[in-house]
Write a protein that holds these residues in place. Structure first.
Motif, mmCIF file in Angstrom:
data_model
loop_
_atom_site.group_PDB
_atom_site.id
_atom_site.type_symbol
_atom_site.label_atom_id
_atom_site.label_comp_id
_atom_site.label_asym_id
_atom_site.label_seq_id
_atom_site.Cartn_x
_atom_site.Cartn_y
_atom_site.Cartn_z
ATOM 1 N N CYS A 63 -87.206 0.148 -80.451
ATOM 2 C CA CYS A 63 -87.845 0.773 -81.603
ATOM 3 C C CYS A 63 -89.176 0.071 -81.832
ATOM 4 C CB CYS A 63 -86.957 0.673 -82.833
ATOM 5 S SG CYS A 63 -87.656 1.489 -84.285
ATOM 6 N N LYS A 71 -90.378 -1.083 -87.946
ATOM 7 C CA LYS A 71 -89.570 -1.285 -89.140
ATOM 8 C C LYS A 71 -90.207 -2.423 -89.911
ATOM 9 C CE LYS A 71 -86.432 -4.446 -86.781
ATOM 10 N NZ LYS A 71 -85.063 -4.703 -86.377
ATOM 11 N N ILE A 94 -91.133 9.468 -84.293
ATOM 12 C CA ILE A 94 -90.250 8.636 -85.116
ATOM 13 C C ILE A 94 -90.050 9.307 -86.466
ATOM 14 C CG2 ILE A 94 -92.180 7.226 -85.946
ATOM 15 C CD1 ILE A 94 -90.192 4.850 -86.094
ATOM 16 N N LYS A 95 -88.839 9.173 -86.978
ATOM 17 C CA LYS A 95 -88.533 9.637 -88.330
ATOM 18 C C LYS A 95 -88.536 8.412 -89.233
ATOM 19 C CE LYS A 95 -85.839 13.543 -86.758
ATOM 20 N NZ LYS A 95 -84.517 14.193 -86.728
ATOM 21 N N VAL A 96 -89.292 8.496 -90.326
ATOM 22 C CA VAL A 96 -89.501 7.342 -91.196
ATOM 23 C C VAL A 96 -88.933 7.622 -92.588
ATOM 24 C CG1 VAL A 96 -91.260 5.959 -92.374
ATOM 25 C CG2 VAL A 96 -91.533 6.530 -89.964
ATOM 26 N N CYS A 106 -84.559 0.527 -87.791
ATOM 27 C CA CYS A 106 -85.619 1.306 -87.156
ATOM 28 C C CYS A 106 -86.023 2.488 -88.032
ATOM 29 C CB CYS A 106 -85.123 1.808 -85.803
ATOM 30 S SG CYS A 106 -86.328 2.788 -84.915
ATOM 31 N N GLY A 107 -87.314 2.604 -88.303
ATOM 32 C CA GLY A 107 -87.827 3.720 -89.085
ATOM 33 C C GLY A 107 -87.820 3.500 -90.588
ATOM 34 N N TRP A 109 -89.521 1.843 -93.606
ATOM 35 C CA TRP A 109 -90.798 1.227 -93.939
ATOM 36 C C TRP A 109 -90.872 0.957 -95.427
ATOM 37 C CZ3 TRP A 109 -95.106 4.427 -91.034
ATOM 38 C CH2 TRP A 109 -94.895 4.334 -89.655
ATOM 39 N N VAL A 131 -95.230 11.154 -86.999
ATOM 40 C CA VAL A 131 -94.220 10.672 -87.931
ATOM 41 C C VAL A 131 -93.723 11.817 -88.805
ATOM 42 C CG1 VAL A 131 -93.847 9.148 -89.917
ATOM 43 C CG2 VAL A 131 -95.216 8.358 -87.988
ATOM 44 N N PRO A 138 -83.320 7.731 -90.413
ATOM 45 C CA PRO A 138 -84.592 7.406 -89.779
ATOM 46 C C PRO A 138 -84.365 6.831 -88.389
ATOM 47 C CG PRO A 138 -83.984 5.670 -91.294
ATOM 48 C CD PRO A 138 -82.951 6.762 -91.434
ATOM 49 N N GLY A 139 -85.406 6.836 -87.572
ATOM 50 C CA GLY A 139 -85.315 6.219 -86.261
ATOM 51 C C GLY A 139 -86.139 6.941 -85.217
ATOM 52 N N MET A 140 -86.117 6.404 -83.996
ATOM 53 C CA MET A 140 -86.875 6.971 -82.880
ATOM 54 C C MET A 140 -86.135 8.171 -82.313
ATOM 55 S SD MET A 140 -89.603 5.104 -82.370
ATOM 56 C CE MET A 140 -90.155 5.244 -80.695
#
Length: 141
Positions: A63, A71, A94-96, A106-107, A109, A131, A138-140
């Motif tokens: 990630c 992250k 990526i889903k944030v 991961c993801g 923020w 994004v 969230p994640g890749m």
């Protein structure tokens, strides 16, 4: 089917230039370059060892982007960013999820103004990453 998936995954990691190693049956395999792995070590692996490698890759998914973990604490800037992002509604890299504390996965923020882990600039064209903002998972991709 497992053999096809394993081979495809190994080649994807090799082409991406990622390095990895795993230990099985007191034999250590260090896979750092495409040529070395493809010509010698992949051919030496037994089907069981290839399956173990596949499981290893699945468990240690990456990630990051250019060595930056995606992250943690992020600061939005207008110039000299670490990463340029573009917000999209479909086909993201990526889903944030924006969180207020503990951005450990991961993801996740956390937006800050000081002491960021990395800096991001929002652009409308030529992004480094696409994004998608989400409320869950969230994640890749």
């Amino acid at each position: 089917m497992k053999k096809i998936i394993t081979t495809a995954l190994l080649l994807a990691f090799i082409v991406a230039g990622m390095s990895f190693s795993f230990r099985q049956a007191e034999r250590t395999y260090s896979m750092n370059s495409y040529e070395k792995v493809y010509k010698t070590e992949i051919k030496e692996l037994t089907p069981e060892e290839k399956l173990n490698a596949f499981e290893y890759f699945s468990a240690t998914s990456d990630c990051s982007f250019k060595g930056i973990e995606l992250k943690g604490k992020v600061k939005f800037v207008t110039s000299f960013p670490d990463i340029k992002i573009q917000y999209v509604t479909s086909f993201p890299d990526i889903k944030v999820k924006h969180v207020t504390s503990f951005p450990d996965d991961c993801g996740e923020w956390q937006i800050v103004e000081s002491f960021p882990d990395f800096e991001v600039q929002v652009v409308t064209s030529f992004p480094d990453l696409k994004v998608q903002l989400v409320e869950s998972f969230p994640g890749m991709n």
